[in-house]
Scaffold this active site. Structure first.
Site: not given
Length: 703
Positions: A145, A411
């Site tokens: 960089e 149920s």
């Protein structure tokens, strides 16, 4: 001769009496002041053309004009540049008032094994000092960089020139000339827009950063702020995200891959583009060797052993857990203004198993059964959540169906009806009639419209007979059933009507699983929880969970009866397909009206697991029942969870918590001596002597 000169110099007087057409008042060559003009007038036409055509003197004149105007233009360009810089600088905050923005806090969420499962917050990973990192990690970023990072003052003219030449050659933007300092200035203070104004602001701020901070500080700020893709900000978050380790421990190959991501983090993220990320890492290694930051031999070895992304198992569904944690975090520690680590009770292996079981079942049978979504919750009997899956794909939908969705349990709600009856004197052997009935025009029916006549409560619950549940609800009152459900941990609003017997009021998955946990732990109240501890990055404890100590809410004798009945559901009832070899287990299936929801909640003395399947829009499935796909998912999850765990019986039954461990009389809310049925008539309380006889018979019979 003298005479001619005298005549030539004699004064001529104007004549005004000539004819008008003979007058000529135009200036002649001799009337002009320039001597050169007079000389030209005396020269022949050819000589005049030669002079006007130019020569060395004319060339020098054009060159002079070019130099002059070039200088003028250059001067104005400098003035314009200075003015533009002054204008842009005037629109920046005063340099003396600029402060490095505080990095948003990072929130690491770790599993029970101590490994990071995911990271939340806007900042990313914990901030690390340069000395904490392996030396080749920052060198990788410098090599690719900003190779002259330690020699420039924030801006690298050579780098800018190289980038300009490369961009011209490639007829596009192929390279950037920004230094690490410029990139940091952009990340800290500016937007990502590409304009001349922003670029000049970037240059000004880069010079300011270089004056205010050392190179080491700038590099540390950069490494802890830069974006690495996949939501990872900072080198620590990226290392955890991609390699499952701290940035302190990355290898040279892994460091090169991280540095390579800066060019295009979204496109090169190794979880999406592993080949592209590896090629870029090789470029970084070559750049490091070229800059003599590593040896060629080190680069060769690193290329031969490239970085490998850590398995992302459970990464998708664990985000449902993270969302749930973030919702309650403020209640636990208040506002988060520092990096924190949240230690959870999640078992990553079990989390991955639950996610896989749900996803596989929906992939194989979802189309056939008309089911598109599901949820799974696994917790210990004391409420400690081990796994939570809120949907089939977090990327597609972040709605947490395990916590936020409210659905009819069908149920699966019936255990609260039967517990209400048991606590009021009935036993699992008590007989009730399974036959058609009508309640103000409502005619509840059994699945398959089959009726068995006189049946025991055990049979009624195991076979999920609707008419028996409704009769019990009417016998003791819907309000009593609602109170029982709320006592066991159901927090949702429940309608106290006759249909509550069939689970028509909506609840969440985690509510229902928490209520069933009371049967699995011997009758004690619990609070579902997933956060065990919250600490600051330096280890300071901010929150530590303490035991609830809520006490017993069901008498141990009633727990034994309920476990006996619900165990039969897996042996001969609607959940007989459930497979958990060697382990005593109990539970209840549930199917709501029009097959819109399918449930199974089952438990052992070790874990409680609940499964829900359905569709988000509430549309009916293709006759999916709780005894079908939900039981299959439950079996897969529980088999994984019980591997290598010593077998323990259910509370109150053989090998489980002894029935004698019951709360002394008066510590449990006693059932009323008389309770109203749905019509308001008074029904006599059941004979408690029958309960004791049943219990003693079961105990001695088992012996």
């Amino acid at each position: 001769m003298a005479l001619r000169r005298q005549k030539a110099s004699a004064r001529r007087e104007p004549v005004f009496d000539a004819e008008p057409q003979s007058r000529d008042l135009r200036l002649g060559p001799r009337d002009r002041p320039s001597s050169s003009s007079r000389d030209d007038a005396d020269r022949p036409p050819r000589a005049r053309r030669k002079r006007r055509g130019g020569g060395s003197h004319g060339g020098r004149s054009r060159l002079g004009r070019f130099v002059y105007w070039s200088a003028v233009l250059a001067l104005w360009a400098v003035i314009a540049a200075i003015g533009g810089a002054v204008w842009i600088g005037a629109h920046l905050p005063p340099i003396q008032s600029l402060e490095i923005p505080k990095r948003p806090p990072s929130i690491q969420i770790v599993g029970m094994n101590g490994r990071v499962m995911t990271t939340r917050g806007e900042g990313g990973g914990a901030a690390l000092m340069l000395r904490e990192l392996p030396p080749y990690l920052p060198k990788a970023f410098i090599a690719i960089e900003d190779r002259r990072f330690y020699s420039h003052q924030g801006v690298d003219p050579l780098g800018i020139g190289r980038a300009v030449v490369a961009n011209i050659l490639y007829q596009g933007v192929s390279q950037g000339g920004s230094t690490i300092t410029q990139q940091l200035a952009k990340n800290l203070f500016l937007t990502q827009e590409r304009t001349i104004t922003r670029k000049i602001q970037e240059l000004v701020l880069a010079f300011w950063l270089e004056r205010k901070f050392s190179k080491t500080e700038i590099l540390e700020l950069y490494l802890n702020r830069v974006y690495f893709g996949a939501g990872a900000y900072g080198v620590e978050a990226a290392a955890q995200r991609y390699f499952g380790k701290s940035a302190r421990q990355v290898t040279l190959a892994e460091a090169a891959m991280l540095a390579g991501l800066i060019k295009s983090p979204s496109r090169l993220a190794p979880i999406r583009n592993p080949e592209g990320a590896e090629r870029r890492a090789q470029t970084v290694l070559l750049a490091m060797a070229d800059a003599s930051l590593i040896t060629e031999n080190m680069a060769t070895i690193a290329m031969a052993h490239p970085a490998r992304v850590a398995p992302q198992a459970g990464d998708g569904s664990v985000n449902y857990v993270a969302d749930w944690i973030m919702d309650v975090l403020d209640d636990l520690v208040g506002r988060v203004d520092q990096d924190i680590v949240i230690e959870t009770s999640i078992d990553p292996v079990l989390q991955a198993a639950a996610e896989k079981a749900l996803v596989d079942e929906l992939a194989q049978k979802g189309g056939k059964f008309g089911v598109s979504q599901g949820a799974v919750v696994v917790m210990t009997p004391d409420g400690t959540v081990r796994a939570l899956v809120g949907g089939r794909d977090y990327a597609e939908s972040q709605f947490n169906r395990a916590v936020a969705a409210k659905r009819q349990p069908g149920s699966a709600f019936k255990p609260f009806v039967y517990l209400t009856a048991i606590e009021r004197g009935l036993t699992p052997d008590t007989v009730r009639q399974d036959a058609p009935l009508s309640i103000k025009g409502w005619k509840p029916e059994n699945y398959g419209r089959e009726y068995f006549g006189p049946v025991s409560l055990t049979q009624g619950l195991a076979l999920s007979l609707n008419t028996v549940s409704v009769r019990l609800t009417l016998e003791f009152g819907p309000t009593a059933v609602v109170k029982t459900a709320h006592r066991l941990g159901i927090a949702s609003k429940l309608e106290p009507n006759a249909s509550i017997a069939l689970g028509t009021s909506e609840v969440s998955v985690i509510e229902l699983v928490s209520a069933y946990a009371t049967f699995a732990n011997g009758g004690f109240a619990i609070t579902p929880h997933v956060v065990e501890r919250v600490r600051a990055a330096d280890g300071t404890a901010l929150y530590t969970r303490m035991p609830d100590g809520l006490g017993r809410i069901i008498d141990g004798r009633y727990v034994a009866m309920m476990n006996t009945m619900m165990q039969e559901t897996l042996l001969t009832g609607t959940a007989r397909k459930a497979e958990l070899p060697g382990w005593p287990a109990a539970g209840k299936t549930g199917t709501s009206q029009d097959f819109r929801d399918a449930w199974f909640v089952g438990y052992t003395a070790h874990l409680v697991t609940g499964v829900w399947l359905g569709n988000d829009d509430g549309s009916p499935t293709h006759k999916t029942t709780g005894g079908g796909p939900p039981v299959d998912i439950w079996s897969r999850v529980m088999k994984t969870a019980h591997q290598g765990v010593p077998v323990v019986g259910l509370p109150g039954l053989t090998g489980g918590i002894p029935v004698a461990d019951a709360l002394p009389p008066g510590d449990i809310p006693a059932g009323p001596p008389q309770v109203a049925d749905a019509g308001g008539a008074q029904a006599p309380a059941a004979d408690r002597g029958g309960l004791d006889d049943w219990l003693l018979g079961k105990l001695f019979g088992r012996r």
